[in-house]
Design a protein around this motif. Structure first.
Motif, PDB file in Angstrom:
ATOM      1  N   VAL A 406       0.933  -1.066  -0.088  1.00 45.11           N
ATOM      2  CA  VAL A 406      -0.075  -0.004   0.038  1.00 45.11           C
ATOM      3  C   VAL A 406       0.783   1.294  -0.066  1.00 45.11           C
ATOM      4  CG1 VAL A 406      -1.604   1.335   1.051  1.00 45.11           C
ATOM      5  CG2 VAL A 406      -1.920  -1.160   1.008  1.00 45.11           C
ATOM      6  N   ALA A 407       1.753   1.227   0.800  1.00 47.59           N
ATOM      7  CA  ALA A 407       2.656   2.555   0.937  1.00 47.59           C
ATOM      8  C   ALA A 407       3.746   2.456  -0.141  1.00 47.59           C
ATOM      9  CB  ALA A 407       3.370   2.430   2.346  1.00 47.59           C
ATOM     10  N   ARG A 408       4.263   1.164  -0.757  1.00 49.78           N
ATOM     11  CA  ARG A 408       5.113   1.059  -1.697  1.00 49.78           C
ATOM     12  C   ARG A 408       6.347   1.216  -1.084  1.00 49.78           C
ATOM     13  NH1 ARG A 408       3.530   3.344  -7.791  1.00 49.78           N
ATOM     14  NH2 ARG A 408       1.491   2.547  -7.647  1.00 49.78           N
ATOM     15  N   GLN A 409       6.646   0.404   0.265  1.00 45.95           N
ATOM     16  CA  GLN A 409       7.707   0.638   0.948  1.00 45.95           C
ATOM     17  C   GLN A 409       8.418  -0.542   1.385  1.00 45.95           C
ATOM     18  OE1 GLN A 409       6.367   2.985   4.348  1.00 45.95           O
ATOM     19  NE2 GLN A 409       6.807   4.750   3.395  1.00 45.95           N
ATOM     20  N   LEU A 410       9.453  -0.615   1.980  1.00 48.71           N
ATOM     21  CA  LEU A 410       9.999  -1.892   2.587  1.00 48.71           C
ATOM     22  C   LEU A 410      10.220  -1.291   3.831  1.00 48.71           C
ATOM     23  CD1 LEU A 410      11.422  -4.553   2.198  1.00 48.71           C
ATOM     24  CD2 LEU A 410      13.647  -3.405   2.539  1.00 48.71           C
ATOM     25  N   ASP A 425      11.035   4.090   0.822  1.00 50.68           N
ATOM     26  CA  ASP A 425      10.313   4.124  -0.394  1.00 50.68           C
ATOM     27  C   ASP A 425      10.852   3.319  -1.418  1.00 50.68           C
ATOM     28  OD1 ASP A 425       8.378   5.680   0.983  1.00 50.68           O
ATOM     29  OD2 ASP A 425       9.559   7.474   0.769  1.00 50.68           O
ATOM     30  N   LEU A 426      10.087   2.616  -2.185  1.00 51.22           N
ATOM     31  CA  LEU A 426      10.315   1.760  -3.201  1.00 51.22           C
ATOM     32  C   LEU A 426      10.156   2.475  -4.621  1.00 51.22           C
ATOM     33  CD1 LEU A 426       9.625  -1.820  -1.841  1.00 51.22           C
ATOM     34  CD2 LEU A 426      11.946  -0.723  -2.123  1.00 51.22           C
ATOM     35  N   GLY A 427       8.913   3.118  -4.617  1.00 53.38           N
ATOM     36  CA  GLY A 427       8.327   3.855  -6.096  1.00 53.38           C
ATOM     37  C   GLY A 427       7.849   2.738  -6.730  1.00 53.38           C
TER      38      GLY A 427
END
Length: 440
Positions: A406-410, A425-427
């Protein structure tokens, strides 16, 4: 996930395990003296590396490799032929095993970090990551079962809808065989079936479905023995029937635990190849078996009670040697809340569960069972459909990684107390994460 084996270990490696107990962001993403991309001689045989993280992007053919030893966290991007349906680590932790189920193949990417046994010492290597030219092909690769640090079996379900029917198959691989571009051994079954294949040495336990089975899933295990590049049938284990068979794990003391409609089947393989089987009951169906290569004789069985909006995930500590299943109570897991991801830390003494509300729960080994450790915390957004978040443990640091689609994160998490160390943030939307490197 290589298993801990009783063999030569450098004193520096043991001291490294003590040093990493003090966690920090710098420890996670910046290795303390850890090797470059080039070679090294026998006087520089130990590399203190945090390893690399493989991240797949949803519906994309790019596989990214993140170097955890670099504070800037540079990425290598490798083009795949098809979006992966699953990504695993090879038995020795060097390669990413990239399954493309609907395209009937498995690709491999060399993570670039590995260890060799040179007789009088263990020698570490670090190189650039690279895709491998070799493809493992077969109908519908689905299950991947590992004898940690040794070998793995890829189970191809086959395709009953094709004309003619393509039958199930097993292919045995090792890190060495991936490097050579070949399988170690193979077995072709006579039916299409959603199954499993648990290897141990020359022995293999795979599946059979009785003619009167209530579902299309297997009902029995069969034992085979490797003979050169093939397998010879030994026997069908008829003494225990396992209706609705799904999910498996083999512990380091040779207990193979398989999920059933009414509990688990435990098949114990002796050093001489003899198999003793028993049924361990549970009140619900067990469809997932979670195990760790450093946990002897113990796994966690996972299943859902109820269905739809009232479905609730339940967990059972399985003592395979004693033949006992004990329910694990997670206090905050109320009715209608299900598991979305789970995973052990590198020690096998901590077990993490991410629920459908985005909360992370931690269980800690307490004698023969587990106890809750602290309160659950919200660590991830929860999508309404797959890809769900995924958990992967760092084998060289006390860190676990959690993907947040959802947040496009690790999300990086301290494996001792479950606190969030960092969000990256992965993008893009991550669909799978796998750690590669040298287990300490």
């Amino acid at each position: 996930m290589p298993q801990f084996r009783g063999r030569r270990i450098d004193v520096r490696r043991r001291l490294g395990g003590v040093w990493i107990a003090a966690l920090s962001i710098a420890v996670m993403f910046a290795g303390c003296g850890g090797g470059g991309g080039g070679g090294h001689d026998h006087d520089d045989r130990f590399i203190d590396t945090a390893g690399r993280l493989v991240v797949a992007e949803q519906d994309a053919t790019t596989l990214r490799i993140y170097d955890l030893d670099d504070t800037s966290w540079p990425v290598a991007a490798h083009a795949l032929e098809h979006p992966p349906s699953a990504v695993y680590a090879s038995p020795g932790g060097r390669y990413a095993v990239v399954v493309q189920r609907l395209q009937d193949q498995v690709q491999f990417v060399d993570g670039g970090i590995w260890q060799e046994d040179h007789g009088d010492h263990l020698h570490d290597y670090k190189r650039d990551s690279r895709p491998m030219a070799w493809r493992l092909q077969g109908p519908r690769p689905t299950h991947y079962d590992v004898q940690s640090g040794v070998q793995a079996a890829v189970f191809f379900d086959g395709d009953a809808a094709s004309a003619p029917v393509r039958t199930a198959a097993v292919r045995l691989i090792t890190d060495d065989s991936i490097g050579r571009g070949s399988v170690v051994a193979g077995l072709d079954l006579t039916v299409s079936i959603h199954g499993l294949a648990e290897p141990w040495g020359d022995w293999l336990l795979t599946v059979h479905r009785a003619a009167d089975a209530s579902t299309t899933l297997p009902t029995h295990l069969e034992q085979w023995r490797r003979q050169g590049a093939g397998y010879s049938f030994i026997r069908r284990i008829d003494e225990v029937r396992c209706e609705g068979m799904h999910g498996s794990f083999t512990t380091l003391d040779r207990h193979t635990v398989v999920g059933c409609q009414d509990g688990v089947l435990v098949a114990t393989t002796g050093a001489d190849g003899s198999v003793q089987a028993r049924h361990v009951p549970t009140p619900i169906r067990i469809g997932t078996i979670a195990g760790h290569p450093r946990l002897a004789g113990h796994v966690i069985g996972i299943g859902n009670a109820g269905s739809g909006a009232t479905a609730t995930t339940r967990f059972f500590a399985i003592d395979a040697a004693a033949g006992v299943a004990t329910e694990l109570v997670i206090q905050d897991l109320a009715e209608g809340v299900v598991r979305r991801a789970h995973g052990f830390d590198r020690s096998g003494q901590r077990f993490f569960v991410l629920d459908s509300l985005g909360r992370l729960h931690q269980l800690v080994r307490d004698g023969p069972t587990w106890r809750a450790a602290g309160n659950a915390q919200v660590v991830a957004g929860m999508p309404t459909a797959a890809p769900w978040p995924a958990i992967s443990a760092n084998g060289a640091r006390d860190v676990i990684y959690l993907s947040d689609p959802v947040a496009r994160q690790l999300v990086s998490i301290n494996a001792h107390d479950g606190t969030v160390l960092e969000r990256r943030d992965l993008g893009y939307v991550p669909s799978a994460i796998v750690w590669l490197g040298i287990w300490r």
